[in-house]
Enzyme design. Structure first.
Site, PDB file in Angstrom:
ATOM      1  N   ASP A   1      -4.671   6.839   8.402  1.00  0.00           N
ATOM      2  CA  ASP A   1      -5.546   5.877   9.080  1.00  0.00           C
ATOM      3  C   ASP A   1      -4.714   5.178  10.154  1.00  0.00           C
ATOM      4  OD1 ASP A   1      -4.097   3.900   7.744  1.00  0.00           O
ATOM      5  OD2 ASP A   1      -5.647   3.501   6.250  1.00  0.00           O
TER       6      ASP A   1
ATOM      7  N   HIS B   1      -1.520   3.733   7.866  1.00  0.00           N
ATOM      8  CA  HIS B   1      -0.863   4.394   6.729  1.00  0.00           C
ATOM      9  C   HIS B   1      -0.506   5.854   6.969  1.00  0.00           C
ATOM     10  CE1 HIS B   1      -3.104   0.979   4.895  1.00  0.00           C
ATOM     11  NE2 HIS B   1      -1.905   0.797   4.378  1.00  0.00           N
TER      12      HIS B   1
ATOM     13  N   SER C   1       0.807  -1.225   0.000  1.00  0.00           N
ATOM     14  CA  SER C   1       0.000   0.000   0.000  1.00  0.00           C
ATOM     15  C   SER C   1       0.839   1.274   0.000  1.00  0.00           C
ATOM     16  CB  SER C   1      -0.914   0.017   1.226  1.00  0.00           C
ATOM     17  OG  SER C   1      -0.136  -0.141   2.401  1.00  0.00           O
TER      18      SER C   1
END
Ligand SMILES: *[C@@H]1O[C@H](CO)[C@@H](O)[C@H](O)[C@H]1NC(C)=O
Ligand SMILES: *[C@@H]1O[C@H](CO)[C@@H](O)[C@H](O)[C@H]1NC(C)=O
Ligand SMILES: *[C@@H]1O[C@H](CO)[C@@H](O)[C@H](O)[C@H]1NC(C)=O
Length: 359
Positions: A333, A336, A36
């Site tokens: 979040d 991340h 990610s």
């Protein structure tokens, strides 16, 4: 780390930045592989629930679009391509809107939730394995070759920078949070690290055989300081505080040391290759410890929701309230980094990377 050391490091990075001009390099494209941290939305086009293609993701992206990036805005790779004067954003290869021409300056094959261990990708709903990402890269090269012919394609491949960032999901997914592999095989942390590095080695060899000559590999971040992990620390025996999980940070440090001794040995056996280590650990840890040095304020929770629970992917959604000023947060979040943190990381990474690539 002591405050004085951190300030020294900071000054050191800063002095390198000011000596390297933006065009003092021959990098014409970036190809990214990993998880990610590098995925600009490839997961939108594969059958996984692990996506960031909904609000509030993209809250601060140009046009406020939720592109699939697991952040409120741009990723480090976006800042890398723009700082290098290549283009504004590093797009997702699987986006059907990507033209053959766009491929010449690079794309990302990364897939959120991925890792060096294929079994990690299964846990996270069938995201792209590293082997699959390389397959897409080969497909990409065929498209470029159709456009430019063999010789010019070789030049694109040779002048590109290959960035690899993964490993966090392997440790979270197979060791700490869902300890599948640890429980089913009793593998030790050290042996698992060696296994991951062995997989990374194969990936680098594969990219080298396809023509890659400038490769940058990110180490692990301080995994124990990710907001979600800090919350989990409360549940560990003998611990009642939301603080960084020391063991997980120590594991990341050991992995990074092993990685830093592996990369020069691979480079030495492949003449004409530069393989650089990107320090994500110190960079992010410094931001967490002294956010104000980076113009940030909050580093102990993410901006989405409470920021300390499992607020990511589908659990950070339209009905989740967000903080009032994401530009002051290190984390977007519960796992991340925010766009603001990625921008700082890109600066730090470039300052150590450019001198290596030009030498
Ligand atoms: C870029 O490539 C050219 C030709 O290959 C070379 O002469 C030049 O020194 C390179 N520049 C840098 C900054 O590496
Ligand atoms: C893992 O180790 C435990 C304790 O030594 C043992 O009871 C268990 O059978 C082992 N599991 C596997 C899959 O080897
Ligand atoms: C949306 O996020 C909240 C947490 O902020 C969560 O409780 C809820 O289940 C999520 N909705 C869906 C459909 O997953």
């Amino acid at each position: 780390m002591e405050r004085g050391t951190i300030i020294l490091l900071f000054t050191f990075f800063f002095s390198i930045v000011s000596h390297s001009s933006a065009k003092a390099h021959n990098i014409s494209a970036i190809f990214a592989f990993g998880d990610s941290t590098m995925d600009p939305g490839n997961n939108n086009y594969i059958g996984t629930w692990f996506r960031g293609d909904h609000s509030p993701y993209g809250h601060d992206f140009p046009g406020q679009v939720a592109t699939g990036r697991f952040s409120n805005g741009k990723l480090m790779t976006d800042f890398l391509v723009s700082s290098l004067g290549i283009k504004d954003l590093l797009p997702a290869y699987l986006d059907p809107g990507i033209t053959d021409h766009e491929l010449l300056t690079g794309v990302s094959f990364a897939s959120a939730g991925s890792g060096f261990d294929d079994s990690t990708t299964v846990l996270l709903g069938g995201v792209s394995t590293m082997a699959k990402q390389v397959k897409y890269f080969e497909e990409c090269l065929h498209r470029i070759e159709k456009l430019l012919g063999k010789e010019s394609t070789n030049r694109v491949v040779k002048d590109a920078l290959y960035v690899i960032s993964a490993g966090t999901n392997d440790l979270l997914g197979n060791f700490y949070d869902l300890p599948v592999k640890r429980l089913t095989t009793n593998i030790t942390m050290s042996a698992y690290q060696d296994f991951l590095l062995d997989r990374l080695h194969s990936l680098i060899q594969r990219l080298y055989s396809l023509g890659a000559r400038k490769i940058a590999v990110a180490g692990l971040p301080p995994i124990g300081c990710l907001p979600m992990q800090m919350t989990e620390n409360i549940l560990l025996p003998g611990s009642h505080m939301r603080v960084c999980v020391q063991q997980q940070n120590e594991d990341a440090v050991v992995y990074n040391l092993k990685l830093q001794s592996l990369l020069p040995s691979i480079q030495a056996s492949r003449p004409g290759t530069t393989i650089a280590y990107l320090d994500a650990y110190d960079a992010l840890l410094n931001m967490i410890i002294i956010p104000e040095e980076y113009g940030l304020v909050e580093s102990w929770r993410g901006c989405c929701g409470s920021g300390v629970l499992l607020e990511l992917g589908p659990k950070c959604n339209e009905s989740t309230p967000i903080c009032s000023d994401p530009s002051k947060f290190v984390f977007w979040d519960s796992i991340h980094p925010s766009q603001a943190a990625y921008q700082q990381l890109a600066k730090i990474v470039l300052s150590s990377l450019l001198p290596r690539l030009n030498s």
